[in-house]
Scaffold this motif. Structure first.
Motif, short mmCIF file in Angstrom:
data_model
loop_
_atom_site.label_atom_id
_atom_site.label_comp_id
_atom_site.label_asym_id
_atom_site.label_seq_id
_atom_site.Cartn_x
_atom_site.Cartn_y
_atom_site.Cartn_z
N LEU A 1 -7.93 2.38 1.63
CA LEU A 1 -7.35 3.39 2.52
C LEU A 1 -7.09 2.86 3.91
O LEU A 1 -6.15 3.31 4.59
CB LEU A 1 -8.27 4.61 2.59
CG LEU A 1 -8.45 5.42 1.30
CD1 LEU A 1 -9.38 6.60 1.54
CD2 LEU A 1 -7.12 5.91 0.77
N SER B 1 0.83 -1.19 0.00
CA SER B 1 0.00 0.00 0.00
C SER B 1 0.87 1.25 0.00
O SER B 1 1.86 1.33 0.75
CB SER B 1 -0.90 0.01 1.24
OG SER B 1 -1.50 1.27 1.41
N ASN C 1 -4.46 9.14 5.22
CA ASN C 1 -4.74 8.38 4.00
C ASN C 1 -5.84 9.03 3.18
O ASN C 1 -5.78 9.07 1.95
CB ASN C 1 -5.12 6.95 4.35
CG ASN C 1 -3.97 6.19 5.01
OD1 ASN C 1 -2.87 6.71 5.13
ND2 ASN C 1 -4.23 4.97 5.45
N TYR D 1 0.22 3.89 1.32
CA TYR D 1 -0.01 4.57 2.59
C TYR D 1 0.74 3.90 3.74
O TYR D 1 0.76 4.44 4.85
CB TYR D 1 -1.51 4.58 2.92
CG TYR D 1 -2.37 5.07 1.78
CD1 TYR D 1 -2.37 6.40 1.41
CD2 TYR D 1 -3.15 4.18 1.05
CE1 TYR D 1 -3.15 6.85 0.34
CE2 TYR D 1 -3.94 4.61 -0.01
CZ TYR D 1 -3.93 5.94 -0.36
OH TYR D 1 -4.69 6.37 -1.41
N GLU E 1 -4.26 11.91 1.44
CA GLU E 1 -3.30 11.50 0.41
C GLU E 1 -3.96 10.86 -0.81
O GLU E 1 -3.34 10.77 -1.87
CB GLU E 1 -2.31 10.50 1.01
CG GLU E 1 -1.16 11.13 1.72
CD GLU E 1 -0.26 11.90 0.77
OE1 GLU E 1 0.49 11.28 -0.02
OE2 GLU E 1 -0.31 13.15 0.79
N SER E 2 -5.17 10.38 -0.67
CA SER E 2 -5.81 9.67 -1.77
C SER E 2 -5.82 10.51 -3.04
O SER E 2 -6.16 11.70 -3.01
CB SER E 2 -7.26 9.32 -1.39
OG SER E 2 -7.95 8.79 -2.51
N ASP F 1 1.96 5.72 7.35
CA ASP F 1 1.16 5.28 8.48
C ASP F 1 2.04 4.69 9.57
O ASP F 1 1.83 4.95 10.77
CB ASP F 1 0.13 4.23 8.02
CG ASP F 1 -1.02 4.83 7.24
OD1 ASP F 1 -1.09 6.07 7.13
OD2 ASP F 1 -1.86 4.06 6.72
#
Length: 488
Positions: A394, A25, A468, A27, A471-472, A31
């Protein structure tokens, strides 16, 4: 040559396995930075202890809430967050709780644990009268009592049946309490109108006061407001009494007359200015769009407002601190809002919508934390089935921090609802019960009820989910929904 023939299939199998493995991912790394920052350097407990013990209960319109606004401003400035400010508005009346006492006088003397509802009237000194049960399931039922209630103290529901909390498990239950028998199932605003009509009828009929069921064990009291979202003053004294005392009244009434004495003294003021605390981390590519991370700063005043909603406040502050401290700059802005007036019907969130009515389409999503100290197990997607696939991607890295699957459940009773009604994607943190039903709005809502490890987990999940969403690459679509009114 024979060795090459053996190695070639192995290499081919490895290549195929790599091709089939999902890509990590995008993210995951940021994270994990947030998880580490919050695990190692969080200020959650220090902030929550200060808010609980040094500032205390924060009734909307009170001096304590004003102090809490100023303190959160200072904290956010210290975290180097952008555009830190107060967004202020006025309410019609401030209200301050005074002393309240009550006793059963006849057929035998018993003390009653009592506390006035918010924005309720005082008694003219000590009053006494017979207790009457008025059975009313719809407002028209009151007509049967016309001319019969003068000088009485009224109750209008049967005793609640309290259901013990379940132990922590994989369920997403938050509160387990049965609605008091005889009280109609209404939306929050409908219930406020219903109670206002009852109060007006009882005032005309000469009723002295209204007593309500506290619906908590061990003589703890509940709390809500008679003033509603308009902060009106109620025409009659109205108070919660302990569940055990309500049960005693009910048993005594079944056998004959009951006489009660009350003394309730509150103070009210004219218009009061209150504020939402607002700040943001400015986005690097789409700064005009933002994710809103919110909780309510106000509380009721029987306890210190530690788990309702000091915990949510500390999570929002920590999300702001951690994102800055981890050196992360999001694609979209992340805005942090600590709302006032949630306990009176999400008034601060409604005022935020008025102030920002022209930029609602720029909100990517709203994330709200408001159910105490328990671990965040999920987020309610609020029946937005169209968002499920995107949101699953996400939240994938959040499973490392203990998040379970998302739920489609639609939730009520907090600030996210007013955004959902406007079509903004709005998600509510679903948490372990962790004593919330017993403690919230009661004398037991104090710092010692906080579970540090669970609070840290919740901050990690909320901060990462907000990151997230920001950031998408894709903007989440709007969808207007049928209104579900929020508030107590």
């Amino acid at each position: 040559m024979i060795m090459m023939r053996r190695l070639l299939p192995l290499a081919l199998a490895a290549a195929l396995l790599c091709a089939q493995s999902p890509a990590p991912s995008p993210y995951q790394d940021p994270d994990r930075k947030l998880f580490a920052e919050i695990d190692q350097r969080n200020e959650l407990l220090a902030n929550l202890e200060y808010l609980s013990d040094r500032i205390g209960a924060r009734v909307t319109g009170s001096e304590a809430l004003r102090r809490a606004n100023q303190w959160t401003l200072e904290k956010l400035r210290g975290y180097r967050v952008d555009s830190v400010r107060l967004e202020s508005f006025r309410i019609a009346h401030g209200w301050t709780r005074g002393p309240a006492t009550a006793r059963i006088l006849e057929p035998a003397q018993h003390p009653i644990a009592i506390a006035s509802l918010g924005w309720a009237a005082s008694t003219p000194g000590t009053i006494s009268g017979p207790v009457r049960y008025v059975k009313v399931e719809k407002i028209e039922d009151l007509q049967a009592y016309r001319g019969q209630l003068r000088g009485s103290i009224v109750i209008t529901t049967q005793p609640a049946r309290l259901i013990p909390d379940k132990p922590a498990d994989n369920s997403l239950d938050v509160l387990d309490i049965e609605r008091p028998p005889g009280e109609p199932e209404l939306s929050s605003n409908e219930r406020r109108r219903y109670r206002r009509q009852m109060q007006e009828f009882f005032e005309k009929e000469g009723v002295l006061a209204i007593l309500r069921e506290g619906a908590k064990e061990f003589r703890l009291l509940n709390m809500s407001s008679e003033g509603g979202t308009e902060y009106n003053l109620s025409p009659l004294p109205s108070a919660f009494i302990a569940h055990e005392d309500y049960l005693r009244l009910w048993r005594l009434l079944a056998r004959g007359p009951v006489q009660v004495a009350l003394d309730i003294r509150n103070e009210t003021t004219g218009p009061v200015e209150i504020s939402n605390t607002v700040a943001e981390i400015r986005g690097r590519e789409k700064p005009e769009e933002y994710v809103l991370v919110g909780a309510h700063l106000d509380s009721w005043d029987l306890g210190d407002g530690s788990t309702d909603n000091g915990t949510g406040t500390s999570v929002v502050l920590e999300a702001a601190r951690a994102i800055r401290a981890a050196g992360l700059v999001p694609r979209r802005s992340i805005r942090f809002v600590l709302f006032a007036g949630e306990e009176q019907g999400s008034v601060g969130a409604r005022e935020y919508l008025k102030i920002h009515k022209d930029d609602l389409d720029r909100i990517q999503a709203v994330v709200v934390h408001d159910t105490g100290t328990g671990r965040v197990k999920s987020f309610s997607v609020e029946e937005r089935y169209d968002l499920r696939e995107a949101l699953d991607r996400l939240v994938e890295p959040l499973h490392e921090a203990g998040l379970q699957e998302l739920t489609m459940r639609q939730t009520r009773g907090s600030d996210h609802v007013v955004f959902r009604e406007e079509g903004v994607p709005a998600f509510f943190a679903m948490q372990d019960i962790a004593g919330y039903r017993q403690n919230h709005h009661s004398q037991a809502d104090t710092f010692d009820k906080v579970l540090p490890d669970d609070l840290i987990q919740g901050a990690k999940v909320v901060a990462a989910f907000a990151w997230n969403l920001a950031e998408s690459p894709d903007k989440l679509p709007r969808k207007r929904v049928i209104k579900v009114e929020s508030g107590p």
